[in-house]
Design a protein around this motif. Structure first.
Motif, PDB file in Angstrom:
ATOM      1  N   LEU A 242      -0.233  39.324 101.728  1.00 51.73           N
ATOM      2  CA  LEU A 242      -1.455  40.019 102.139  1.00 51.73           C
ATOM      3  C   LEU A 242      -2.389  40.198 100.950  1.00 51.73           C
ATOM      4  O   LEU A 242      -3.614  40.163 101.096  1.00 51.73           O
ATOM      5  CB  LEU A 242      -1.123  41.372 102.764  1.00 51.73           C
TER       6      LEU A 242
ATOM      7  N   LEU B 126      -6.302  47.897 105.922  1.00 52.09           N
ATOM      8  CA  LEU B 126      -5.344  47.398 106.903  1.00 52.09           C
ATOM      9  C   LEU B 126      -3.928  47.410 106.331  1.00 52.09           C
ATOM     10  O   LEU B 126      -2.975  47.813 106.999  1.00 52.09           O
ATOM     11  CB  LEU B 126      -5.713  45.974 107.323  1.00 52.09           C
TER      12      LEU B 126
ATOM     13  N   MET C 260      -0.488  49.376 107.525  1.00 51.92           N
ATOM     14  CA  MET C 260       0.750  48.655 107.820  1.00 51.92           C
ATOM     15  C   MET C 260       1.914  49.141 106.959  1.00 51.92           C
ATOM     16  O   MET C 260       3.020  48.623 107.048  1.00 51.92           O
ATOM     17  CB  MET C 260       0.532  47.149 107.606  1.00 51.92           C
TER      18      MET C 260
ATOM     19  N   ARG D 196      -8.782  37.149 113.060  1.00 52.16           N
ATOM     20  CA  ARG D 196      -7.464  37.787 112.975  1.00 52.16           C
ATOM     21  C   ARG D 196      -7.567  39.179 112.357  1.00 52.16           C
ATOM     22  O   ARG D 196      -6.849  40.111 112.766  1.00 52.16           O
ATOM     23  CB  ARG D 196      -6.507  36.914 112.176  1.00 52.16           C
ATOM     24  N   VAL D 197      -8.441  39.352 111.369  1.00 48.44           N
ATOM     25  CA  VAL D 197      -8.593  40.661 110.730  1.00 48.44           C
ATOM     26  C   VAL D 197      -9.186  41.667 111.717  1.00 48.44           C
ATOM     27  O   VAL D 197      -8.773  42.828 111.768  1.00 48.44           O
ATOM     28  CB  VAL D 197      -9.468  40.561 109.471  1.00 48.44           C
TER      29      VAL D 197
ATOM     30  N   GLU E 132      -8.784  41.594 114.907  1.00 42.38           N
ATOM     31  CA  GLU E 132      -7.696  41.909 115.842  1.00 42.38           C
ATOM     32  C   GLU E 132      -6.691  42.877 115.221  1.00 42.38           C
ATOM     33  O   GLU E 132      -6.211  43.817 115.880  1.00 42.38           O
ATOM     34  CB  GLU E 132      -7.004  40.620 116.272  1.00 42.38           C
ATOM     35  N   LEU E 133      -6.364  42.668 113.934  1.00 43.86           N
ATOM     36  CA  LEU E 133      -5.459  43.582 113.256  1.00 43.86           C
ATOM     37  C   LEU E 133      -6.072  44.972 113.131  1.00 43.86           C
ATOM     38  O   LEU E 133      -5.374  45.993 113.236  1.00 43.86           O
ATOM     39  CB  LEU E 133      -5.106  43.042 111.866  1.00 43.86           C
TER      40      LEU E 133
ATOM     41  N   THR F 245      -5.467  46.627 116.336  1.00 44.13           N
ATOM     42  CA  THR F 245      -4.049  46.970 116.490  1.00 44.13           C
ATOM     43  C   THR F 245      -3.672  48.212 115.700  1.00 44.13           C
ATOM     44  O   THR F 245      -2.953  49.088 116.191  1.00 44.13           O
ATOM     45  CB  THR F 245      -3.173  45.789 116.048  1.00 44.13           C
ATOM     46  N   TYR F 246      -4.165  48.297 114.460  1.00 43.43           N
ATOM     47  CA  TYR F 246      -3.782  49.406 113.580  1.00 43.43           C
ATOM     48  C   TYR F 246      -4.836  50.516 113.522  1.00 43.43           C
ATOM     49  O   TYR F 246      -4.719  51.431 112.713  1.00 43.43           O
ATOM     50  CB  TYR F 246      -3.508  48.865 112.169  1.00 43.43           C
TER      51      TYR F 246
END
Length: 310
Positions: free
Chosen positions: A188, A231, A235, A280-281, A283-284, A287-288
């Motif tokens: 990451l 992010l 996580m 993708r970022v 979407e993450l 999610t978070y």
């Protein structure tokens, strides 16, 4: 050590050249005119720091032609071609091969492992500036060359002796190899550079020069890094370095005029890794529950202006 390098572009070509020059058994999976040129003349590595070298002690073939059992298979394709690599691994590789994807997109190893449960897929990342200059010729524009790889948390450490030996083999080949005990953090951390660099460069359509100077382009680049860091913290990842400072330092030593592979793909009008590096970022973030407004801005721009393939 015996290597299979799946993908002969800037990343795979540079890795294959360095490993072969160090005396390793290397097979490069390539195609088209690039493959033909390598077969006829060898692989030419053009650099600014060590001149030009023609590497002839490696094998080049198509995926279909490959019939060997390597110790390590480095997966070096673009994210939109990852299914080709998965199919290749399923058909050609076995339980004795350590698979190390070094793609730009975060989390590729885990995704491959889900689709290849009988094999051993680590996670990995690479720092390199390379591209195909002409058929059979790879241009490495900066001497930076670092490979980081490791097992994911909770992953069974199959083929551990190979993973341990790989670090020594890479270092002997003048590659800064590191067998990581925290690959999620390290991958990451790399993503926190390559994704913002590609996103900001593509959005403003600029080369490294602009990102090395104070202005809106550099501010965007730094802001995107901060969003990836946020992010990571959500996580549960504790970064050991200031990633904004690290990213700016990497950017500032690049050769003027440098661009990312995503930018070059976009300019050619073909497939790019935009979805893996930008969408993708977003979407993450959802999610978070982490706000990523700069990524959202660039993602909306991409939907409007680009043909998004993956």
């Amino acid at each position: 050590m015996k290597f299979c390098i799946f993908g002969a572009g800037g990343t795979g070509g540079v890795l294959a050249a360095y490993l072969a020059m160090a005396g390793n058994d290397v097979t490069l999976i390539a195609r088209g005119k690039h493959l033909e040129a390598i077969r006829e003349q060898g692989l030419t590595l053009h650099t600014n720091h060590r001149g030009t070298e023609v590497v002839k002690n490696l094998t080049a073939c198509t995926a279909a032609e490959y019939e060997d059992v390597p110790d390590v298979c480095f997966v070096c394709v673009k994210y939109y071609n990852i299914e080709d690599a998965i199919d290749f691994a399923r058909e050609k590789l076995g339980k004795d091969t350590l698979i190390v994807p070094v793609l730009n997109v975060f989390g590729t190893g885990g995704m491959m492992q889900e689709k290849l449960p009988e094999l051993t897929c680590l996670d990995g990342c690479i720092y390199v500036m390379g591209q195909i200059e002409a058929p059979g010729v790879i241009y490495q524009s900066d001497k930076m060359l670092r490979v980081i790889y490791g097992y994911r948390p909770g992953q069974e450490q199959k083929l551990l002796p190979i993973a341990q030996e790989l670090e020594k083999v890479l270092q002997a080949a003048e590659i800064r190899g590191h067998f990581s005990d925290n690959i999620i953090r390290d991958a990451l951390q790399k993503f926190a550079y390559v994704s913002p660099a590609g996103a900001a460069g593509a959005y403003f359509n600029v080369t490294s020069d602009k990102l090395q100077q104070e202005g809106p382009e550099r501010e965007m680049f730094a802001g995107l890094i901060r969003e990836v860091v946020a992010l990571g913290k959500a996580m549960g990842i504790a970064f050991e370095k200031d990633l904004v400072e690290t990213g700016l330092s990497i950017m500032d030593v690049l050769k003027p005029g440098s661009t990312t592979s995503m930018q070059r793909d976009i300019l050619r009008g073909g497939k790019s890794e935009f979805a893996g590096l930008v969408t993708r970022v977003v979407e993450l973030g959802e999610t978070y529950h982490v706000p990523v407004p700069l990524y959202q801005k660039i993602n909306e721009w991409g939907k409007e202006h680009l043909q998004l393939h993956g």
